[in-house]
Scaffold this motif. Structure first.
Motif, short mmCIF file in Angstrom:
data_model
loop_
_atom_site.label_atom_id
_atom_site.label_comp_id
_atom_site.label_asym_id
_atom_site.label_seq_id
_atom_site.Cartn_x
_atom_site.Cartn_y
_atom_site.Cartn_z
N ASN A 4 0.83 -1.21 0.00
CA ASN A 4 0.00 0.00 0.00
C ASN A 4 0.87 1.26 0.00
N ILE A 457 -8.98 5.57 -2.20
CA ILE A 457 -8.30 6.87 -2.23
C ILE A 457 -8.89 7.82 -1.18
N TYR B 22 -15.01 13.88 -5.26
CA TYR B 22 -14.21 14.06 -4.04
C TYR B 22 -14.03 15.56 -3.72
N LYS B 33 -9.69 17.78 8.60
CA LYS B 33 -9.32 16.63 9.43
C LYS B 33 -7.82 16.39 9.41
N HIS B 34 -7.22 16.46 8.23
CA HIS B 34 -5.81 16.07 8.10
C HIS B 34 -4.85 17.25 7.95
N LYS B 138 3.25 15.37 6.24
CA LYS B 138 1.96 14.68 6.11
C LYS B 138 0.82 15.70 6.06
N LEU B 149 -8.11 14.76 -5.65
CA LEU B 149 -8.04 13.29 -5.55
C LEU B 149 -6.57 12.82 -5.60
N ARG B 152 -5.19 13.30 -2.18
CA ARG B 152 -5.70 12.29 -1.24
C ARG B 152 -5.04 10.93 -1.52
N PHE B 153 -4.80 10.67 -2.81
CA PHE B 153 -4.11 9.43 -3.19
C PHE B 153 -2.70 9.41 -2.58
N LEU B 155 -1.69 10.97 0.00
CA LEU B 155 -1.79 10.82 1.46
C LEU B 155 -2.05 9.35 1.82
N ALA B 156 -2.95 8.71 1.05
CA ALA B 156 -3.30 7.31 1.33
C ALA B 156 -2.12 6.38 1.09
N PHE B 157 -1.38 6.64 0.01
CA PHE B 157 -0.28 5.74 -0.35
C PHE B 157 1.08 6.25 0.17
N LYS B 158 1.01 7.16 1.12
CA LYS B 158 2.21 7.67 1.83
C LYS B 158 3.26 8.21 0.85
N ALA B 159 2.78 8.96 -0.13
CA ALA B 159 3.70 9.53 -1.12
C ALA B 159 4.18 10.90 -0.65
N MET B 162 8.26 10.57 4.46
CA MET B 162 7.88 10.04 5.78
C MET B 162 9.08 9.33 6.43
#
Lengths: 472, 339
Positions: A4, A457, B22, B33-34, B138, B149, B152-153, B155-159, B162
């Protein structure tokens, strides 16, 4: 490299493209380089340990085959190989645990012993050592021809989709496929893609989102009410399932993109009606490994009840210890073993009633599923706990902090994700997501893809939860 | 293959639709939130502010003995009673954070003047690679210049960067060991680490010849924090360049406020050498930004005497009321040239 992560999102399409662009004779080399890159992304030095076990087991395979007629010599190579692989596992995984307990025992006996062992466990060690051992055992038994190509054998142990948390493959399945020419087929791409997005959804949307609350509960159980604790335990059941099932599904999908079929590791385990059935549906590749290489050689079920119970306890305790070098894993394994024996004993005395009506069957099955799920959930709390004190605090809070006040501040969306996952799990009973999708019209399939991709996503957790089974 | 390309085209179309959904229904909630600091930028627009002050903890930290515990920004705003003013204050932030927050002030807001804190220490690798950087990175993901989007992608995939604390510590050590310090005269130490190590080894001595451990530790801290030289490739320089470009696009008057550092203490502990580097870095910033149109650099580096610094055992830009007031006055003077 994590499945992931952005790195994997870039890595996988490149590998798949190269795989199909390269002539067959170069493919294994490319996959081996890709697998090494994948593994070395974590801690590069660990690959030397892997290389060590690969060399030993590869050589043992060839030597055992060469001396097939000399049983004594063949057995010697077999023992050397198994012992050295187990030794690697013991040193990196269990030596610290044994040392700590030895020191504790000495101190209890007022002996001044204070040794420390501080080795870092290489990622996925238990998985690839077991995969390696299954090759040696199969060659020893004569079920598998020894692999002559060192590169292909290395790839069998290191194939990146299942390298770090399985499924634990058998040579009869994976090694054979590594020699086959894989043609580009749309169906493989489509199914692989489906499995990957479903796996990512389970891991990133379900497991990681509930994981945040589980961490809160287990960090300080005393702070929470019985209701919170129950929710935390329930959430952990879905966290570990989503996490591991998600990883395995992504692994399946990644391999499928290149036409490789690796074993299913899960089959709706929380819909099991007994502990025995649960273990037929949970981490199937490990259960079958223990069944074939430990349980059957011990005599399996074709023995007297007492001996059978002993066999079961050995297998379950070993399975517990396989997960981790700590007492809680051992107790967790033993608890499952005991319950399995109790269930069988009860069934021996109270046989299943046959010819039940449809409604009665649904009610009875529902009750059995609920009972199994609750027991499994209860045992997961032992598995998840960080220490005996943690387990004790958890159960004290469960029974003392009566109340239904919810202090966790659970977002309503969590229940939606969980609900969706449970519904999907029920729909996928005895099936698999890619096959299940095959039976739906294109519009429904694409609607499902849309929802899953959007949720991966937009709704995934932003916290960094590594895969739980990485530690094993 | 043709079938596959057709499906990819369909997938691309769906992604465009997802981005719209989105952005329309989810993005704002996710930002709050983030990346909740975005609220600070939205407040500026909501309050119709004409002047904005951006800064970190230096803006609001006060001493318990202070009679007036207000922020530096308040002391500036006092001198412009007819203007609506607001501040964006976020602890431990730096120019990259300011840039993205300023970007999120809506285009139609009446902002005319932006004051941005320039903290000398934030150019050093001790700050650039601080353990706070991963959470900061982050928080910045959703604020970046991509379709919602895509952010958000990422953020989700830790790009995003980090790095772990251990990795950051490694980077810090690398820079301390490898970034060469160049003096226009002979100086015995060539890197931050060499200087730090030898100062610790020799120690700062009391008058009676005994080692003063307290002063030695403070001297080491000063070396670690200030013994570096700003070059064009410093990431913070790039961030301030971006802020200049943003101000130009938006037509803002831009004021860079070089914060006061305790040069007096640095001089007492380590003589002229460290203060030389601090002044050299200050000069770099003044020369780089001071001559640009609509940009003013206020040099407060030596504006606050030692006694007005709150923290005595570490290097911070936390001032007592007198220190904050003095910085505020200097900045206000610079702002007046635009009004």
């Amino acid at each position: 490299m994590l499945f992931n992560s952005i790195e994997y999102v870039i890595f996988l399409p490149i590998v798949v493209m190269l795989f199909y662009l390269l002539p067959q004779r170069y493919r294994w080399m490319m996959l081996l380089v890709a697998s090494c890159t994948f593994y070395m992304w974590f801690v590069p030095a660990y690959i030397l340990i892997l290389l060590g076990t690969i060399i030993i087991d590869y050589s043992a395979g060839i030597l055992m085959e060469k001396h097939a007629d000399n049983h004594k010599l063949k057995k010697r190579y077999f023992v050397i190989s198994i012992v050295s692989t187990c030794l690697v596992l013991f040193i990196f995984k269990y030596l610290g645990f044994v040392n700590d307990n030895f020191v504790a025992l000495c101190q209890a006996l007022s002996l001044n012993v204070n040794t420390t062992v501080d080795l870092i466990l290489p990622i996925g060690l238990s998985f690839h050592t077991f995969q390696s051992m299954s090759y040696v055992i199969e060659v020893y038994r004569g079920n598998q021809k020894a692999e002559r190509n060192f590169g292909i054998y290395s790839l069998y142990v290191m194939f990146f989709p299942q390298l770090v948390t399985g499924p634990i493959e058998r040579p009869g399945n994976l090694l054979r496929q590594l020699h086959e020419e894989k043609k580009f087929e749309y169906d493989n791409i489509s199914k692989g893609f489906r499995l990957i997005i479903f796996g990512l959804f389970i891991k990133m949307v379900v497991a990681d989102n509930v994981g945040a609350y589980v961490d809160m509960i287990y960090a300080d159980p005393g702070k929470y009410s019985s209701w919170d604790i129950l929710i935390g335990m329930f959430f952990y059941s879905f966290q570990i399932y989503g996490d591991f099932f998600g990883y395995s599904t992504i692994a399946l999908g990644s391999a499928k993109l290149m036409g490789f079929c690796i074993s299913d590791n899960f089959n709706t385990p929380y819909l099991s009606k007994s502990i025995a059935e649960f273990w037929h549906r949970w981490h199937i590749s490990l259960s079958t490994w223990f069944r074939d290489y430990v349980y059957f050689p011990l005599g399996g079920s074709r023995v007297k009840f007492g001996r059978w119970a002993y066999n079961i306890m050995v297998v379950f305790i070993l399975s517990g210890i396989w997960h981790g070098a700590a007492w809680n894993f051992l107790i967790w394994g033993a608890a499952h073993g005991l319950l399995h024996i109790v269930e069988k004993a009860i069934l021996n005395h109270i046989p299943e009633k046959e010819n039940r009506g449809r409604l009665e069957k649904i009610i009875v099955d529902g009750f059995k599923i609920a009972k199994t799920f609750l027991l499994v959930t209860l045992f997961w709390s032992i598995f998840r706990a960080t220490s005996f004190a943690n387990i004790s605090e958890l159960f004290q809070a469960l029974f003392n902090n009566f109340g239904v006040t919810e202090h966790l501040g659970i977002e309503s969306s969590i229940w939606v994700y969980l609900g969706l996952f449970i519904v999907m799990d029920i729909l996928l009973f005895n099936s698999r997501f890619d096959r299940w999708c095959d039976k739906r019209p294109a519009v429904v399939r694409w609607a499902i893809y849309f929802v899953l991709i959007f949720m991966i996503i937009a709704c995934s957790s932003v916290n960094n939860f590594p895969f739980i089974y990485f530690q094993f | 293959m043709k079938k596959l390309l057709y499906k990819f085209a369909l997938l691309a179309a769906l992604l465009v639709l997802m981005n719209w959904i989105y952005g329309k229904f989810f993005f704002k909630n996710d930002l709050l939130k983030h990346s909740d600091e975005v609220q600070l930028a939205w407040n500026i627009a909501h309050d119709s502010c004409a002047m904005v002050y951006t800064g970190e903890s230096s803006n609001h930290t006060f001493a318990w003995a202070d009679k007036d515990r207000r922020k530096i920004s308040d002391f500036i705003f006092d001198q412009f009673p007819e203007m609506r003013c607001g501040d964006i204050t976020k602890d431990a932030s730096h120019a990259e954070v300011y840039y993205y927050l300023l970007k999120h002030i809506p285009d139609d807001s009446p902002v005319e003047t932006v004051i941005v804190t320039m903290n000398l220490r934030s150019f050093g690798y001790n700050w650039i690679e601080s353990n706070l950087e991963t959470p900061i990175q982050k928080q910045l993901v959703l604020l970046k210049d991509n379709p919602p989007l895509v952010n958000r992608f990422k953020l989700a995939f830790k790009a995003y960067d980090m790095s772990t604390n251990a990795e950051r510590a490694e980077h810090r050590v690398y820079h301390r060991n490898h970034d060469t310090l160049v003096f226009p005269y002979n100086f015995e130490y060539h890197t931050n680490y060499e200087w730090d190590y030898n100062t610790n080894r020799k120690g700062i001595m009391n008058a009676d010849g005994t080692r003063n451990q307290e002063k030695t530790l403070l001297a080491i801290t000063f070396i670690q924090q200030y013994a570096f030289q700003i070059h064009d490739d410093n990431p913070r320089v790039k961030d301030f360049d971006n802020i200049v470009e943003l101000a130009r696009q938006r037509g803002w008057n831009l004021i860079f406020n070089i914060l006061a550092e305790n040069t007096e203490q640095a001089q007492n502990l380590l003589g002229n050498d460290l203060v030389f580097l601090m002044r050299q870095n200050r000069d770099y910033l003044v020369n780089r930004y001071g001559n640009l149109e609509n940009v003013t650099v206020v040099d407060n580096l030596e504006a606050v005497p030692d006694q007005y610094f709150i923290d005595r055992t570490f290097t911070t830009e936390h001032y007592t009321e007198a220190g904050r007031r003095s910085i505020g006055d200097n900045v206000a003077e610079a702002v007046k040239k635009y009004y």
